[in-house]
Design a protein around this motif. Structure first.
Motif, PDB file in Angstrom:
ATOM      1  N   ASN A 273       0.834  -1.202   0.000  1.00  0.00           N
ATOM      2  CA  ASN A 273       0.000   0.000   0.000  1.00  0.00           C
ATOM      3  C   ASN A 273       0.870   1.254   0.000  1.00  0.00           C
ATOM      4  O   ASN A 273       0.667   2.176  -0.803  1.00  0.00           O
ATOM      5  N   TYR A 274       1.865   1.285   0.873  1.00  0.00           N
ATOM      6  CA  TYR A 274       2.695   2.479   0.991  1.00  0.00           C
ATOM      7  C   TYR A 274       3.803   2.528  -0.060  1.00  0.00           C
ATOM      8  O   TYR A 274       4.266   3.621  -0.412  1.00  0.00           O
ATOM      9  N   LEU A 275       4.210   1.375  -0.566  1.00  0.00           N
ATOM     10  CA  LEU A 275       5.158   1.394  -1.672  1.00  0.00           C
ATOM     11  C   LEU A 275       4.514   2.018  -2.906  1.00  0.00           C
ATOM     12  O   LEU A 275       5.140   2.825  -3.617  1.00  0.00           O
ATOM     13  N   VAL A 276       3.261   1.679  -3.155  1.00  0.00           N
ATOM     14  CA  VAL A 276       2.531   2.277  -4.278  1.00  0.00           C
ATOM     15  C   VAL A 276       2.366   3.780  -4.071  1.00  0.00           C
ATOM     16  O   VAL A 276       2.544   4.573  -5.007  1.00  0.00           O
ATOM     17  N   LYS A 277       2.040   4.197  -2.846  1.00  0.00           N
ATOM     18  CA  LYS A 277       1.936   5.625  -2.565  1.00  0.00           C
ATOM     19  C   LYS A 277       3.268   6.330  -2.813  1.00  0.00           C
ATOM     20  O   LYS A 277       3.306   7.462  -3.328  1.00  0.00           O
ATOM     21  N   SER A 278       4.377   5.659  -2.469  1.00  0.00           N
ATOM     22  CA  SER A 278       5.703   6.230  -2.722  1.00  0.00           C
ATOM     23  C   SER A 278       5.932   6.437  -4.208  1.00  0.00           C
ATOM     24  O   SER A 278       6.473   7.468  -4.630  1.00  0.00           O
ATOM     25  N   PHE A 279       5.491   5.460  -5.016  1.00  0.00           N
ATOM     26  CA  PHE A 279       5.656   5.564  -6.470  1.00  0.00           C
ATOM     27  C   PHE A 279       4.775   6.679  -7.038  1.00  0.00           C
ATOM     28  O   PHE A 279       5.144   7.332  -8.012  1.00  0.00           O
ATOM     29  N   ASP A 280       3.603   6.909  -6.442  1.00  0.00           N
ATOM     30  CA  ASP A 280       2.774   8.052  -6.838  1.00  0.00           C
ATOM     31  C   ASP A 280       3.560   9.344  -6.677  1.00  0.00           C
ATOM     32  O   ASP A 280       3.597  10.195  -7.581  1.00  0.00           O
ATOM     33  N   HIS A 281       4.194   9.487  -5.528  1.00  0.00           N
ATOM     34  CA  HIS A 281       4.908  10.733  -5.236  1.00  0.00           C
ATOM     35  C   HIS A 281       6.170  10.874  -6.077  1.00  0.00           C
ATOM     36  O   HIS A 281       6.457  11.978  -6.575  1.00  0.00           O
ATOM     37  N   ILE A 282       6.925   9.803  -6.264  1.00  0.00           N
ATOM     38  CA  ILE A 282       8.137   9.923  -7.081  1.00  0.00           C
ATOM     39  C   ILE A 282       7.770  10.152  -8.538  1.00  0.00           C
ATOM     40  O   ILE A 282       8.477  10.847  -9.273  1.00  0.00           O
ATOM     41  N   GLY A 283       6.641   9.603  -8.981  1.00  0.00           N
ATOM     42  CA  GLY A 283       6.174   9.867 -10.341  1.00  0.00           C
ATOM     43  C   GLY A 283       5.859  11.335 -10.527  1.00  0.00           C
ATOM     44  O   GLY A 283       6.177  11.917 -11.578  1.00  0.00           O
ATOM     45  N   LEU A 284       5.243  11.951  -9.519  1.00  0.00           N
ATOM     46  CA  LEU A 284       4.938  13.384  -9.604  1.00  0.00           C
ATOM     47  C   LEU A 284       6.218  14.208  -9.633  1.00  0.00           C
ATOM     48  O   LEU A 284       6.352  15.140 -10.434  1.00  0.00           O
ATOM     49  N   ILE A 285       7.162  13.859  -8.767  1.00  0.00           N
ATOM     50  CA  ILE A 285       8.421  14.615  -8.721  1.00  0.00           C
ATOM     51  C   ILE A 285       9.161  14.512 -10.047  1.00  0.00           C
ATOM     52  O   ILE A 285       9.624  15.520 -10.602  1.00  0.00           O
ATOM     53  N   LEU A 286       9.274  13.298 -10.564  1.00  0.00           N
ATOM     54  CA  LEU A 286       9.965  13.108 -11.844  1.00  0.00           C
ATOM     55  C   LEU A 286       9.230  13.821 -12.977  1.00  0.00           C
ATOM     56  O   LEU A 286       9.850  14.386 -13.886  1.00  0.00           O
ATOM     57  N   GLY A 287       7.887  13.795 -12.910  1.00  0.00           N
ATOM     58  CA  GLY A 287       7.102  14.443 -13.955  1.00  0.00           C
ATOM     59  C   GLY A 287       7.336  15.936 -14.016  1.00  0.00           C
ATOM     60  O   GLY A 287       7.404  16.522 -15.104  1.00  0.00           O
ATOM     61  N   THR A 288       7.466  16.580 -12.858  1.00  0.00           N
ATOM     62  CA  THR A 288       7.733  18.019 -12.849  1.00  0.00           C
ATOM     63  C   THR A 288       9.129  18.333 -13.388  1.00  0.00           C
ATOM     64  O   THR A 288       9.393  19.459 -13.814  1.00  0.00           O
ATOM     65  N   LEU A 289      10.011  17.327 -13.358  1.00  0.00           N
ATOM     66  CA  LEU A 289      11.354  17.497 -13.927  1.00  0.00           C
ATOM     67  C   LEU A 289      11.392  17.135 -15.405  1.00  0.00           C
ATOM     68  O   LEU A 289      12.455  17.189 -16.041  1.00  0.00           O
TER      69      LEU A 289
END
Length: 302
Positions: A273-289
């Motif tokens: 559950n929290y690993l997926v949430k982590s990937f949500d956040h890293i996807g957002l960070i990478l996307g802004t880059l």
């Protein structure tokens, strides 16, 4: 005269699921509520849904119409569906879903009762045999629900998997599904964003339930991690690098990363559950880059 409703579904190489949906629609209880018809838009140039339509068109109780959009692009398919609607109301339901027998009646009644421009309802996971317990217990396939009548103003909770519209929402020429999102997804979020800016009113109907089939390919951990990365990347399109959202994602990703070992001990469902949430956040960070780790939604069909 009963109000007229068109149920729209876009399909791509899932004839078995489409057949299940069309048969479930035939069992709808719409007495004294609405006469409805169904538009199926096949987004497969090989027309993989044609045989199913041919088998059912003369056996179901509603009018069944078949259209083909040969260019694989979900936004184009949705626009074809809308352009072939002449009724006052239209509904979108996905081809991997099937509704409760009172679904359409409840969605329509909520629209009238709350004088809304659109109504969204819950999509409940329906696990096929063999679903791993970590997936069922993790809640990864669950979506947030609200009390009936709740006014929705955040596109995070708005999607086209289960939604009824008044046809008037589409009256303006720019109120279409944007084709630039056709492969990556996010066309529905973009559409609802435009609708909210025009102050269209969308409410929730918690009795308008549909069930989403969770097939074996979604039993894989990789599927949920890839989907989270894609989701984060799509969310990044609406924010800038130097924003509070990026800071929150960076903080959340850091905290989740620190606690993941403990969560693994607590139970694999908590860990995932929290690993997926982590990937949500890293996807957002990478996307802004400007880094898009997931180019399209092809992994969903694997």
């Amino acid at each position: 005269m009963l109000p007229q409703i068109t149920v729209c579904t876009c399909t791509y190489k899932r004839p078995e699921m489409l057949e299940k949906l069309l048969k479930a629609l035939d069992a709808q209880d719409c007495a004294n509520i609405a006469d409805f018809r169904v538009n199926v838009v096949d987004n497969d140039c090989e027309e993989s849904a044609r045989e199913v339509i041919g088998d059912l068109i003369n056996t179901v109780s509603y009018k069944l119409h078949y259209f083909v959009e040969p260019v694989t692009n979900i936004a184009r398919a949705r626009n074809v569906a809308v352009n072939n609607v002449s009724t006052e109301f239209l509904v979108f339901i996905d081809d991997d879903e099937f509704p409760d027998k009172d679904w359409l009646k409840n969605m329509y009644q909520s629209c009238i009762s709350y004088d809304a421009d659109g109504v969204l309802g819950p999509v409940v996971p329906h696990f096929e045999d063999g679903a791993p317990q970590w997936l069922v217990k993790s809640g990864l396939c669950q979506r947030k629900r609200f009390n009936t009548g709740t006014n929705l103003k955040n596109t995070v909770f708005m999607r086209t998997g289960n939604v009824l519209f008044r046809r008037s929402v589409f009256k303006d020429s720019d109120m279409v599904f944007d084709e630039q999102f056709g492969l990556s997804g996010g066309e529905d979020t973009d559409f609802f964003g435009k609708a909210l800016k025009r102050e269209y009113k969308f409410i929730w109907c918690d009795e308008g339930v549909v069930y989403e089939t969770v097939p074996p390919n979604r039993f894989k951990r990789r599927y949920h991690l890839q989907r989270a990365l894609l989701r984060g990347t799509l969310n990044a399109k609406r924010i800038s690098l130097f924003s509070s959202s990026v800071l929150k994602s960076f903080t959340a990703f850091t905290l989740y990363s620190i606690t993941l070992p403990l969560l693994y001990i607590a139970g694999h469902h908590h860990f995932m559950n929290y690993l997926v949430k982590s990937f949500d956040h890293i996807g957002l960070i990478l996307g802004t880059l400007g880094i898009n780790t997931i180019k399209d939604r092809s992994f969903i069909k694997e």
